[in-house]
Design a protein around this motif. Sequence first.
Motif, PDB file in Angstrom:
ATOM      1  N   ILE A 477       0.847  -1.206   0.000  1.00  0.00           N
ATOM      2  CA  ILE A 477       0.000   0.000   0.000  1.00  0.00           C
ATOM      3  C   ILE A 477       0.876   1.248   0.000  1.00  0.00           C
ATOM      4  N   ASP A 478       1.947   1.231   0.827  1.00  0.00           N
ATOM      5  CA  ASP A 478       2.852   2.387   0.862  1.00  0.00           C
ATOM      6  C   ASP A 478       3.475   2.637  -0.526  1.00  0.00           C
ATOM      7  N   GLU A 479       3.862   1.534  -1.190  1.00  0.00           N
ATOM      8  CA  GLU A 479       4.444   1.690  -2.537  1.00  0.00           C
ATOM      9  C   GLU A 479       3.409   2.249  -3.507  1.00  0.00           C
ATOM     10  N   PHE A 480       2.166   1.789  -3.386  1.00  0.00           N
ATOM     11  CA  PHE A 480       1.098   2.289  -4.255  1.00  0.00           C
ATOM     12  C   PHE A 480       0.865   3.779  -4.004  1.00  0.00           C
ATOM     13  N   ILE A 481       0.876   4.187  -2.742  1.00  0.00           N
ATOM     14  CA  ILE A 481       0.655   5.599  -2.403  1.00  0.00           C
ATOM     15  C   ILE A 481       1.796   6.447  -2.975  1.00  0.00           C
ATOM     16  N   ARG A 482       3.049   5.986  -2.820  1.00  0.00           N
ATOM     17  CA  ARG A 482       4.182   6.759  -3.323  1.00  0.00           C
ATOM     18  C   ARG A 482       4.159   6.867  -4.844  1.00  0.00           C
ATOM     19  N   GLU A 483       3.699   5.780  -5.482  1.00  0.00           N
ATOM     20  CA  GLU A 483       3.648   5.787  -6.949  1.00  0.00           C
ATOM     21  C   GLU A 483       2.702   6.853  -7.469  1.00  0.00           C
ATOM     22  N   TRP A 484       1.572   7.042  -6.829  1.00  0.00           N
ATOM     23  CA  TRP A 484       0.550   7.962  -7.340  1.00  0.00           C
ATOM     24  C   TRP A 484       0.581   9.327  -6.641  1.00  0.00           C
ATOM     25  N   LEU A 485       1.052   9.403  -5.438  1.00  0.00           N
ATOM     26  CA  LEU A 485       0.977  10.676  -4.701  1.00  0.00           C
ATOM     27  C   LEU A 485       2.321  11.161  -4.194  1.00  0.00           C
ATOM     28  N   GLY A 486       3.398  10.489  -4.545  1.00  0.00           N
ATOM     29  CA  GLY A 486       4.698  10.827  -3.969  1.00  0.00           C
ATOM     30  C   GLY A 486       5.085  12.273  -4.174  1.00  0.00           C
ATOM     31  N   ARG A 487       4.945  12.797  -5.425  1.00  0.00           N
ATOM     32  CA  ARG A 487       5.354  14.180  -5.692  1.00  0.00           C
ATOM     33  C   ARG A 487       4.500  15.169  -4.888  1.00  0.00           C
ATOM     34  N   LEU A 488       3.197  14.880  -4.771  1.00  0.00           N
ATOM     35  CA  LEU A 488       2.318  15.782  -4.024  1.00  0.00           C
ATOM     36  C   LEU A 488       2.650  15.755  -2.533  1.00  0.00           C
ATOM     37  N   ILE A 489       2.953  14.545  -2.013  1.00  0.00           N
ATOM     38  CA  ILE A 489       3.290  14.425  -0.579  1.00  0.00           C
ATOM     39  C   ILE A 489       4.562  15.208  -0.284  1.00  0.00           C
ATOM     40  N   ASP A 490       5.571  15.095  -1.158  1.00  0.00           N
ATOM     41  CA  ASP A 490       6.825  15.813  -0.946  1.00  0.00           C
ATOM     42  C   ASP A 490       6.613  17.319  -1.065  1.00  0.00           C
ATOM     43  N   TYR A 491       5.808  17.739  -2.032  1.00  0.00           N
ATOM     44  CA  TYR A 491       5.533  19.174  -2.200  1.00  0.00           C
ATOM     45  C   TYR A 491       4.836  19.742  -0.958  1.00  0.00           C
ATOM     46  N   ASP A 492       3.861  19.003  -0.450  1.00  0.00           N
ATOM     47  CA  ASP A 492       3.172  19.469   0.767  1.00  0.00           C
ATOM     48  C   ASP A 492       4.125  19.570   1.945  1.00  0.00           C
ATOM     49  N   ALA A 493       5.052  18.616   2.029  1.00  0.00           N
ATOM     50  CA  ALA A 493       6.003  18.628   3.141  1.00  0.00           C
ATOM     51  C   ALA A 493       6.944  19.821   3.034  1.00  0.00           C
ATOM     52  N   ASP A 494       7.339  20.181   1.776  1.00  0.00           N
ATOM     53  CA  ASP A 494       8.276  21.286   1.606  1.00  0.00           C
ATOM     54  C   ASP A 494       7.586  22.637   1.756  1.00  0.00           C
TER      55      ASP A 494
END
Length: 563
Positions: A477-494
Amino acid sequence: MVVAEQAERIRALREQLSSMTTVFALAVRLFDSTDEDEILELVGRSVAAFGDLRAHGVYLDRDGGARAGDRHPALREQVAELPGSGGPVTVPGEPWSWAYPLRTSGSPGGYLVVSSDESPSADRRYILATLAQQAGAALQSATLHHAERDQARELHERGLELTVVNRRLTATVADLEQHSRIHEVLAEVAARGSGEEGLAEALHGLTGLPVAVEDPFGNLRAWGGPGRPTRPARPAARQRTELLADIRRRGRPMRHRDRLIAVAQPRDEVLGVVALIDPEQRAAEIELFALQHGAVVLAMELTHQRGLAETELRLRRDLVDDLLAGTDDDSALLRATALGHDLTRPHRVAVVRWCGASDEALARAVEQIVGHMTADGVLVTQRSENIVLIAACPDEAEAGSRWNALYQLVAKTTRSPDGAVGVGRACGAPSDLPRSYREAMRAVRIRQESTTPHGTTMFEELGIYRLLSDRNASTEIDEFIREWLGRLIDYDADTRSDLVTTLWLYYECGGNYDATAQALRIHRSTLRYRLRRISELSGHDLRDVDTRLNLHIATRAWHIMGR
């Protein structure tokens, strides 16, 4: 000459007869009197009737004193030395003096002292001796009379005292019989386990007064006798507390208005109250004893009930804990049967979790749940902030409504809707209950993390969430989330923005702009900007059907996995 002698003899005989008659008449008067002083005074005055004789006093040796005119105290020493038959004594100024004994029962009780100018004739001496003897007998008779009178008075007083003692003894025996009957009746109530109703009826039979048995808060639990109230008035909590505290301080039943009240207090806690309804105030000590003894029996009964309840609760909790942790079917069925619960039917596990609810509110909720669902069969325990139920499954048509009703019941009890109920799938065997418990925990967690966190969720209704909430598949599930939302998650964190949350709510609201903007509390134009920015950063076309599906699943997984 002969005639003259005969005449003289006849005259002497007549005088002697007259004197004897006088003595006997005087004796009658002496014996009629019961007063010693009166007898002695009469004897002293009568001596002169027998010739030229003078009485100088009647001396009694009982106390060494003299009666009836003691004019010569010196005579006391003389008469004290006389033999019992009397004898001559010396009286100053008297040619002849003699002391005649006052005989009583053969021994002298004193002496009658008589004097004359010359020695009296033998007849006169005989008469004086007889007079003294009669006086002694009269004195003895008077003494006996006084003794008899004193004895009769003493016997009368003793009789009165004995009558009083008998009355007291009779009353004591009657009280003991009543106390014994009260003890026997109430002991039989306790031995038979007749409960509070049996105790109330027994006390009514013993006292003749209506009897109320209440809990510490004033709620009526049992009634004995006529006049049971249809809607008993419940006293104010503060007044009730003060009343019970006052009774506890006194340590005995107390009258309050039309009631005599005693508390059932085995230790320092009041478990219940028993009261005699006595508006006419006719209750006496025996009724108070019955009431006090009844309070002791009630304390024993309530202590027994509490002990059974606590034991059963502990056994139920132990059984629930073992069932949730996992146990074999045979022992689980045996233990459940001993507690009156049928585990052979299919069961579900439900988890109730309420935000901000106090321990007291949750405890009341548990009691309400048990009371509401007892007929259907339920085992309840409290684990941290959760209430966990193992409940028999009703008909499938009623399953949803039943758990919704449970949510409404807890919300009403805690006076807050901020909670959720998660229900696992049905289990055919006790050994499957740990699986249902895990499912219920997943269902309640997903419910609370959804856009509608309050309400009831059954595991069967989770759909895709059943996979997303599976901790065993967390890596994929974590890999699936990173595949589809990874860039957005990193952008939100930054940049500390909320693009992933915006995308999640956009799909949760079915792609409706107005609903999503309202949920995010932003303007529609801001929402359009964010969606455009999401498309640019992720490189995905948000209008593509497959993309929309994968992004929706990914945002749900991200939300469930804890963002």
